[in-house]
Write an enzyme that holds these catalytic residues in place. Structure first.
Site, PDB file in Angstrom:
ATOM      1  N   THR A 262       1.439   3.909   7.646  1.00  0.00           N
ATOM      2  CA  THR A 262       0.188   4.153   6.933  1.00  0.00           C
ATOM      3  C   THR A 262      -0.155   2.932   6.085  1.00  0.00           C
ATOM      4  OG1 THR A 262       0.506   6.549   6.850  1.00  0.00           O
ATOM      5  CG2 THR A 262      -1.003   5.615   5.241  1.00  0.00           C
TER       6      THR A 262
ATOM      7  N   PHE B   2      -2.143   1.595   2.954  1.00  0.00           N
ATOM      8  CA  PHE B   2      -2.719   2.039   1.688  1.00  0.00           C
ATOM      9  C   PHE B   2      -3.523   0.904   1.060  1.00  0.00           C
ATOM     10  CE2 PHE B   2       0.840   4.777   2.448  1.00  0.00           C
ATOM     11  CZ  PHE B   2       0.507   6.001   1.916  1.00  0.00           C
TER      12      PHE B   2
END
Length: 288
Positions: A170, A172
């Protein structure tokens, strides 16, 4: 101080700690709350997920970037390693349901099915699922969350790395009230959003301003906004609602300190109906 989204033990908190190892984190339940915390000087930074290698973009945060006046000042890539958590004494064969954020459940769908867990319960974040299961002492429901969440809420880890694809990362973004000063002595990325007039060749024309200057694009995504007015945050708080057919979000492998990138955006601005630089920031080149 940084405001990651989610309960303590969420992946956003781990991302905040990776980006700012000595920071004090204050979790926020909702994405918009994190934006507001920085705008209202409650926090210096917000750390929010932008995209996942399996689940794709988190569209809500793209929309919030336009509705608020914050700037992207950094990015961090985090390898997501999901665990199956349950209350002490509970075994996998006791579980009928798995609870987590919808993306986490989707990322572990095949593994959960193989383990014989039939039902799925979606909640706002992974750590929130762990907290709820611990507080309610559920015996037939497990949480898909991080190993940190297991420690925080006193749960057992029944299975580790349960994501269906091991390459689960992921990305961010870190948000601040003011942009950072871009540099050219290390890799930088610039995120922009723009809209165009309708018509054949308009998008080709927009992309050509980067291709002609040999600027690489690492991401491009369109978001439809037809029939949906959008209030763009600017210095005029009473700004009217604006209508866009499509908004194009693009990441460039370039720093706004580079005259080449400046010229490309100046060229784009000549015919784009809307253009905003969301941030120019260092590229995360570390291991996820």
């Amino acid at each position: 101080m940084s405001h990651p989204q989610g309960c303590p033990g969420a992946y956003s908190e781990a991302a905040a700690k990776k980006a700012y190892p000595s920071c004090h984190t204050v979790p926020c339940e909702y994405f918009e709350t994190a934006f507001q915390a920085v705008e209202n000087w409650v926090a210096d930074r917000a750390v929010l997920p932008l995209e996942n290698s399996l689940g794709g973009s988190i569209h809500r945060n793209y929309d919030l970037l336009l509705r608020h006046r914050l700037h992207i000042v950094g990015e961090v890539r985090l390898a997501v390693r999901h665990c199956l958590l349950a209350n002490p004494g509970v075994k996998i064969q006791n579980l009928r349901s798995a609870m987590s954020h919808p993306q986490a459940l989707a990322q572990c769908e095949q593994t959960l099915t193989k383990l014989g867990i039939e039902h799925r319960e979606a909640v706002d974040d992974t750590a929130g699922a762990a907290k709820l299961i611990a507080e309610q002492k559920l015996q037939d429901t497990g949480a898909v969350a991080s190993s940190l969440a297991a420690q925080l809420y006193g749960l057992d880890i029944l299975a580790e790395n349960i994501q269906d694809d091991t390459d689960n990362v992921t990305r961010f973004m870190m948000l601040a009230r003011e942009p950072i000063i871009p540099r050219t002595d290390k890799p930088f990325k610039t995120s922009i959003v723009f809209s165009l007039e309708e018509g054949p060749g308009q998008l080709f024309k927009a992309l050509a301003v980067f291709a002609l200057r040999k600027i690489n694009l690492t991401k491009m995504e369109s978001r439809p906004h037809k029939k949906k007015p959008l209030r763009i945050a600017d210095d005029n708080c009473s700004a009217p609602l604006k209508h866009f057919d499509y908004l194009f979000y693009v990441d460039l492998e370039a720093s706004m300190a580079d005259p080449n990138a400046q010229n490309a955006l100046a060229n784009l601005k000549e015919f784009a109906t809307f253009l905003r630089v969301l941030g120019s920031y260092p590229t995360d080149v570390s291991e996820a």
